[in-house]
Write a protein that holds these residues in place. Sequence first.
Motif: not given
Length: 138
Positions: A91-95, A97-102
């Motif tokens: 979950e933390q890795a997804a957060v 990765a999402t922040a990097e995409l955004v």
Amino acid sequence: MPPADPDANAALRARFDEVHAQYTHLRDNVGELQRDLAGLEVSVASADGMVTVVVGARGQLLRLRLHERAYAAHRPDRLAELITKTTRRAEQAAVEATAELVARVVPAETGVPELLRGGDLGALLRRHDDTMGYEERR
């Protein structure tokens, strides 16, 4: 009526152009960002390789894989704990990765990528208040 200040007008125009460029970039890239987020999958394995968790952009569990020896290697309570810890790491890795995409689309100074990482809406609002020169009335 005081005369117009050409330097102030030039500064306002430059700021407007900057904000407009940021908006245009966001508008032009939001579709790609949505597709990237919809397709995002993050996979994390436990240190011993007995548990692999795959989550989506919002940290939602997509798949859970247990090694065929997972039940033999761990008592049920230990295996449950391992699944939980591995899921939290995913979950933390997804957060992140999402922040990097955004962050590729939304300017960092907006605070949105940091909001995704830390979840602190108050910090985002304080940043906005500082930018706007807003002071809380008491």
